[in-house]
Design a protein around this motif. Sequence first.
Motif, PDB file in Angstrom:
ATOM      1  N   ASP A 117      49.663  66.767  -2.332  1.00  8.06           N
ATOM      2  CA  ASP A 117      50.065  67.764  -1.563  1.00  8.06           C
ATOM      3  C   ASP A 117      48.788  66.966  -0.132  1.00  8.06           C
ATOM      4  O   ASP A 117      48.463  65.963  -0.485  1.00  8.06           O
ATOM      5  N   ALA A 118      49.384  67.404   0.749  1.00  3.93           N
ATOM      6  CA  ALA A 118      49.071  67.380   1.722  1.00  3.93           C
ATOM      7  C   ALA A 118      48.626  69.247   2.798  1.00  3.93           C
ATOM      8  O   ALA A 118      48.433  69.416   3.974  1.00  3.93           O
ATOM      9  N   ARG A 119      48.335  69.770   2.071  1.00  3.82           N
ATOM     10  CA  ARG A 119      47.793  71.096   1.970  1.00  3.82           C
ATOM     11  C   ARG A 119      48.687  72.269   2.554  1.00  3.82           C
ATOM     12  O   ARG A 119      49.718  72.232   3.025  1.00  3.82           O
ATOM     13  N   ARG A 120      48.767  73.351   2.196  1.00  8.89           N
ATOM     14  CA  ARG A 120      49.496  74.380   2.168  1.00  8.89           C
ATOM     15  C   ARG A 120      50.984  74.338   1.735  1.00  8.89           C
ATOM     16  O   ARG A 120      50.421  73.591   0.462  1.00  8.89           O
ATOM     17  N   MET A 121      52.203  74.830   2.703  1.00  6.56           N
ATOM     18  CA  MET A 121      53.563  74.333   2.124  1.00  6.56           C
ATOM     19  C   MET A 121      53.390  72.908   2.450  1.00  6.56           C
ATOM     20  O   MET A 121      54.649  72.642   2.554  1.00  6.56           O
ATOM     21  N   GLU A 122      52.905  72.093   2.743  1.00  8.51           N
ATOM     22  CA  GLU A 122      53.275  70.879   3.448  1.00  8.51           C
ATOM     23  C   GLU A 122      52.465  69.953   2.582  1.00  8.51           C
ATOM     24  O   GLU A 122      51.909  69.884   1.654  1.00  8.51           O
TER      25      GLU A 122
END
Length: 222
Positions: A117-122
């Motif tokens: 996970d790199a936050r939001r949909m990234e």
Amino acid sequence: MNYILNIETTTKNCSVSIAKEGKTLVCNEIAEEGYSHAERLHVFIEESIVAAGITFKDLVAIAVSQGPGSYTGLRIGVSAAKGLCFALGIPLIAVDTLQALAAKASVDSGLIVPMLDARRMEVYSAVFSTDLESKRAILAEVITEDSFQEFDETLYFVGDCAEKCKEVLTQPNFVFLEDIKYPSANQMSTLSYQKYLKEDFVDVAYFEPYYLKDFMITTSKK
């Protein structure tokens, strides 16, 4: 005997293993929401050394998960690894975090896609063969319904992104192994030993984690 201490702190999982010639002897780890790495890591290291029945002087190298992942987690793990290498006069090995995550998938065919996970949909993602050879470069990418369309093989997705990605990645050749969430020092054991045999070391003084994205500091609006 070739004993290597492996350190993995790039995600919520704080993980330490002691390996002998690529085989894990001891692995201590815990995944917590509060990121207790600063408190847990050195305790786990001490406990693992004792449980393995060795001393720090028996270690021939320290291996650290190099990223990508949590900025704070990476700093904690790399700082600890560097400190031990300096104190003991032994080499530092950097292990690809996503490769270690992919190593947790026990599949015989298709490709493995580790995602963190790199936050939001990234996400941070890569693509590996079942024998852990890189098939696509590591990327920080925004996941859409068009992601990974270039692959015809069965893709096995692992990592902590299943909940947010499985509603978007719906192709019939996409399989989510939802039980595999975080990389572990356990899977680092084989990878670090392979690098040790090749003398594939990094410079202790100048090595920096692989952040992939710039660290962002946000301030609250008044």
